[in-house]
Each structure stands twice: as C-alpha cells, then as structure tokens.
Write a protein that holds these residues in place. Structure first.
Motif, PDB file in Angstrom:
ATOM      1  N   ILE A  14      35.625   7.954  -3.021  1.00  0.00           N
ATOM      2  CA  ILE A  14      35.792   6.613  -3.595  1.00  0.00           C
ATOM      3  C   ILE A  14      36.866   6.652  -4.679  1.00  0.00           C
ATOM      4  N   PHE A  15      36.822   7.681  -5.507  1.00  0.00           N
ATOM      5  CA  PHE A  15      37.832   7.859  -6.555  1.00  0.00           C
ATOM      6  C   PHE A  15      39.232   7.946  -5.941  1.00  0.00           C
ATOM      7  N   VAL A  16      39.367   8.720  -4.881  1.00  0.00           N
ATOM      8  CA  VAL A  16      40.665   8.901  -4.229  1.00  0.00           C
ATOM      9  C   VAL A  16      41.183   7.565  -3.692  1.00  0.00           C
ATOM     10  N   VAL A  17      40.283   6.786  -3.074  1.00  0.00           N
ATOM     11  CA  VAL A  17      40.674   5.484  -2.520  1.00  0.00           C
ATOM     12  C   VAL A  17      41.186   4.566  -3.623  1.00  0.00           C
ATOM     13  N   PHE A  18      40.496   4.530  -4.761  1.00  0.00           N
ATOM     14  CA  PHE A  18      40.928   3.662  -5.859  1.00  0.00           C
ATOM     15  C   PHE A  18      42.271   4.106  -6.436  1.00  0.00           C
ATOM     16  N   LYS A  19      42.505   5.416  -6.458  1.00  0.00           N
ATOM     17  CA  LYS A  19      43.798   5.896  -6.931  1.00  0.00           C
ATOM     18  C   LYS A  19      44.914   5.452  -5.984  1.00  0.00           C
ATOM     19  N   ILE A  20      44.646   5.484  -4.697  1.00  0.00           N
ATOM     20  CA  ILE A  20      45.640   5.060  -3.705  1.00  0.00           C
ATOM     21  C   ILE A  20      45.898   3.563  -3.826  1.00  0.00           C
ATOM     22  N   LEU A  21      44.863   2.786  -4.126  1.00  0.00           N
ATOM     23  CA  LEU A  21      45.020   1.334  -4.290  1.00  0.00           C
ATOM     24  C   LEU A  21      46.034   1.024  -5.381  1.00  0.00           C
ATOM     25  N   SER A  22      45.913   1.718  -6.516  1.00  0.00           N
ATOM     26  CA  SER A  22      46.829   1.455  -7.624  1.00  0.00           C
ATOM     27  C   SER A  22      48.252   1.883  -7.270  1.00  0.00           C
ATOM     28  N   LYS A  23      48.358   2.928  -6.445  1.00  0.00           N
ATOM     29  CA  LYS A  23      49.677   3.435  -6.053  1.00  0.00           C
ATOM     30  C   LYS A  23      50.408   2.457  -5.144  1.00  0.00           C
ATOM     31  N   TYR A  24      49.676   1.801  -4.228  1.00  0.00           N
ATOM     32  CA  TYR A  24      50.288   0.888  -3.258  1.00  0.00           C
ATOM     33  C   TYR A  24      50.132  -0.584  -3.644  1.00  0.00           C
ATOM     34  N   ASN A  25      49.656  -0.826  -4.883  1.00  0.00           N
ATOM     35  CA  ASN A  25      49.548  -2.186  -5.404  1.00  0.00           C
ATOM     36  C   ASN A  25      48.708  -3.094  -4.500  1.00  0.00           C
ATOM     37  N   VAL A  26      47.552  -2.596  -4.098  1.00  0.00           N
ATOM     38  CA  VAL A  26      46.629  -3.364  -3.264  1.00  0.00           C
ATOM     39  C   VAL A  26      45.641  -4.091  -4.171  1.00  0.00           C
ATOM     40  N   ASN A  27      45.284  -5.327  -3.819  1.00  0.00           N
ATOM     41  CA  ASN A  27      44.351  -6.128  -4.608  1.00  0.00           C
ATOM     42  C   ASN A  27      42.965  -5.483  -4.595  1.00  0.00           C
ATOM     43  N   THR A  28      42.537  -5.004  -5.752  1.00  0.00           N
ATOM     44  CA  THR A  28      41.284  -4.253  -5.846  1.00  0.00           C
ATOM     45  C   THR A  28      40.071  -5.107  -5.502  1.00  0.00           C
ATOM     46  N   GLN A  30      39.839  -7.725  -3.559  1.00  0.00           N
ATOM     47  CA  GLN A  30      39.777  -7.974  -2.114  1.00  0.00           C
ATOM     48  C   GLN A  30      39.230  -6.761  -1.370  1.00  0.00           C
ATOM     49  N   VAL A  31      39.685  -5.582  -1.772  1.00  0.00           N
ATOM     50  CA  VAL A  31      39.197  -4.348  -1.144  1.00  0.00           C
ATOM     51  C   VAL A  31      37.708  -4.159  -1.421  1.00  0.00           C
ATOM     52  N   ILE A  32      37.291  -4.457  -2.647  1.00  0.00           N
ATOM     53  CA  ILE A  32      35.876  -4.315  -3.016  1.00  0.00           C
ATOM     54  C   ILE A  32      34.998  -5.221  -2.158  1.00  0.00           C
ATOM     55  N   VAL A  33      35.440  -6.461  -1.943  1.00  0.00           N
ATOM     56  CA  VAL A  33      34.659  -7.407  -1.148  1.00  0.00           C
ATOM     57  C   VAL A  33      34.567  -6.951   0.312  1.00  0.00           C
ATOM     58  N   VAL A  34      35.699  -6.525   0.875  1.00  0.00           N
ATOM     59  CA  VAL A  34      35.683  -5.989   2.244  1.00  0.00           C
ATOM     60  C   VAL A  34      34.764  -4.781   2.313  1.00  0.00           C
ATOM     61  N   ASN A  35      34.804  -3.964   1.278  1.00  0.00           N
ATOM     62  CA  ASN A  35      33.948  -2.784   1.190  1.00  0.00           C
ATOM     63  C   ASN A  35      32.469  -3.160   1.267  1.00  0.00           C
ATOM     64  N   PHE A 201      44.304 -14.014   0.458  1.00  0.00           N
ATOM     65  CA  PHE A 201      43.850 -12.716   0.952  1.00  0.00           C
ATOM     66  C   PHE A 201      44.982 -11.989   1.691  1.00  0.00           C
ATOM     67  N   LYS A 202      45.130 -10.700   1.412  1.00  0.00           N
ATOM     68  CA  LYS A 202      46.172  -9.888   2.048  1.00  0.00           C
ATOM     69  C   LYS A 202      45.536  -8.987   3.106  1.00  0.00           C
ATOM     70  N   LEU A 203      46.143  -8.966   4.302  1.00  0.00           N
ATOM     71  CA  LEU A 203      45.592  -8.178   5.405  1.00  0.00           C
ATOM     72  C   LEU A 203      45.567  -6.684   5.096  1.00  0.00           C
ATOM     73  N   LYS A 204      46.460  -6.215   4.225  1.00  0.00           N
ATOM     74  CA  LYS A 204      46.489  -4.785   3.924  1.00  0.00           C
ATOM     75  C   LYS A 204      45.256  -4.331   3.134  1.00  0.00           C
ATOM     76  N   SER A 205      44.462  -5.293   2.634  1.00  0.00           N
ATOM     77  CA  SER A 205      43.229  -4.945   1.929  1.00  0.00           C
ATOM     78  C   SER A 205      42.135  -4.479   2.897  1.00  0.00           C
ATOM     79  N   ILE A 206      42.246  -4.882   4.170  1.00  0.00           N
ATOM     80  CA  ILE A 206      41.179  -4.609   5.137  1.00  0.00           C
ATOM     81  C   ILE A 206      40.996  -3.120   5.426  1.00  0.00           C
ATOM     82  N   PRO A 207      42.046  -2.370   5.818  1.00  0.00           N
ATOM     83  CA  PRO A 207      41.825  -0.951   6.119  1.00  0.00           C
ATOM     84  C   PRO A 207      41.284  -0.158   4.934  1.00  0.00           C
ATOM     85  N   PHE A 208      41.777  -0.465   3.739  1.00  0.00           N
ATOM     86  CA  PHE A 208      41.262   0.215   2.551  1.00  0.00           C
ATOM     87  C   PHE A 208      39.797  -0.149   2.318  1.00  0.00           C
TER      88      PHE A 208
END
Length: 281
Positions: A14-28, A30-35, A201-208
C-alpha cells in the motif's frame, strides 16, 4: 506467523502504491474510492454463502456500517493533517495510534504484560517515532493541533474496533460491508466534486485503485487471520505488524525511491528489529 507476514507485505505494498501515485500525479481520492469498491467486490467474491437481508440482524452489522463511515472520515482527516501540520505529523499520528489497540488488548483482554514484552512495545513505539520523522519536514505542531489528535484517536479506534467486532465466521462479508459503505460515501464525494468543482474522474485512477483495493483487502484479511491464531495476543500482533511495516517501508523508500534516511531513521529501524525480537520470543 505466515498470516502476519502476509499482512505486513500487503500493507507495505500500500505504501509503495501511494508513493507511485505522487510520482505520476494521480488523484489520490479517486484512487481511494476505486480501492474501496474493489475491496468490497473482493470481500463479496470471497464470501462463500448466500447473502440475504438477514445480515442486518447480525451482531456486527451496525458496527461494520459505522466503521465504513470512519474509514472515509479518517482518510480525509489524514489528508487535512498532512496539509495543515505536515507529512511527518500525519505519519507519526497515524502510526503511533497503534498504542490504542495494544492497550485495549492488555486492559480488556487481560493479555500478558511481562517485562520483556513491555520493553519490546516501548522500543517499538520509539522505533515508529524515529523512522516516521523525516529530515527537513514541514512540521507545524501549533496549527490545527486538533487534526493530529483526531487522526491518532480515529486510527487507533478503527484498528481496535475491526479486531473486536470482526466475527469468526463472516470476516469476508464484514470487511466487504465496511469497504462498501466507505465506497458509497466516496462516490458521493467524487460526484459532488465533479459537478460543483468540475474535478472530473480520470480513467488512470482505475488501475491504481484496483491494485490498491486488492492489497488493502488482503492487509485487513490477513491481520484478522493473524489475530485469531491461538497463542498470538493482539497486543503482540499489532506491535510486530506496525513496526515491521514502518521499518520495511522506510527501507523501500531508500532503495526503490532513493529517499534520504537520517541517522534517526536508521536507529529507528534497528530498534524496530530489536522490538520485534523481544515481543516475538
């Protein structure tokens, strides 16, 4: 022990995923909700019985709904704490909250309090503090001090409540309802942001979100499994789980993300290993 190891590995992912989110500027958010949605689907898929309306009469149903609200609420408090007080304050407040389920296990469940175990727990808390504080951090303790306090209490109450209220036979459904409620609230928040704030909503949030949802569910599933193993006390499980996640996450930050680790961080990692040994043996 295998369940505890799997919980630690899942939580570290989970920590690794959140670090990648900040690196690729993904909406946190949105990812949390999909999660939450994916974690809900995972729980339903793993539940091997027919779901019917009788579950509303289950002893744990109301508690699961309340925890769903707390999940999304504390996430927002975590975000606000990071913004108002700094990342280090948010990190320390959330990770030091492990003292609440530890004390709950000792006081309510009458778990053992031998000298070696107590020393191990104290060293674990010091280790968490040392590894969580990063150099040149934007710490602002005097501003919005109520936020880290709420984060500390809320995180600790969630861990304690999930352990206390989780049923022995319906853990998959119990977790599914928690994640489902959190997901519904999250979808409402995202809908509001999309309509009012035009934050679409951004589609790139879905895979994360899918990856995060699977490992998030796994972390909860395996920690509950570890807590139900005979001979394992909850105060010991929470201590080992929390301090191991912090230590491994710090090392991953060093080797994978090239983060700087201070002398205090290294001392924290060493104390983490010592505390795990004291509590485990």
């Amino acid at each position: 022990m295998i369940y505890l190891i799997l919980s630690i590995l899942s939580s570290t992912t989970i920590f690794v995923v959140f670090k990648i989110l900040s690196k690729y500027n993904v909406n946190t958010l949105q990812v949390i909700v999909v999660n939450y949605v994916i974690a809900f689907i995972t729980g339903i898929a793993l539940y091997d019985e027919t779901i019917n309306l009788n579950i509303i009469n289950a002893d744990w149903f109301i508690e699961a709904i309340a925890l769903g609200f707390m999940f999304i609420a504390i996430f927002n408090v975590l975000a606000l704490t990071a913004q108002k007080n700094g990342l280090s304050v948010a990190s320390v407040a959330s990770k030091m909250s492990v003292i609440i389920p530890i004390l709950f296990g000792i006081v309510i469940y009458n778990e053992s309090t031998g000298l070696q175990k107590l020393i191990g727990i104290i060293l674990a808390l010091i280790a968490v503090l040392l590894t969580s504080i990063k150099p040149k951090s934007d710490v602002v303790l005097t501003k919005s001090i109520y936020l880290p306090i709420i984060l500390f209490l809320g995180s600790g109450i969630i861990d304690t409540s999930v352990n206390h209220f989780a049923p022995d036979g319906n853990k998959a459904l119990f977790l599914a309802i928690i994640f489902g409620i959190a997901g519904i609230i999250g979808i409402i928040i995202l809908s509001y942001k999309s309509i009012i704030a035009k934050d679409h909503f951004k589609l790139k949030s879905i895979p994360f979100g899918i990856i995060l949802g699977i490992v998030n569910y796994a972390s909860m599933h395996y920690i509950l499994k570890a807590l139900r193993v005979d001979g394992f006390e909850s105060s010991s499980v929470f201590t080992i789980n929390n301090v191991a996640i912090v230590a491994i996450s710090t090392l991953i930050g060093l080797f994978l993300f090239k983060e700087h680790i201070s002398v205090k961080n290294w001392l924290g990692i060493i104390l983490a290993l010592v505390s795990i040994g004291l509590v485990t043996l």
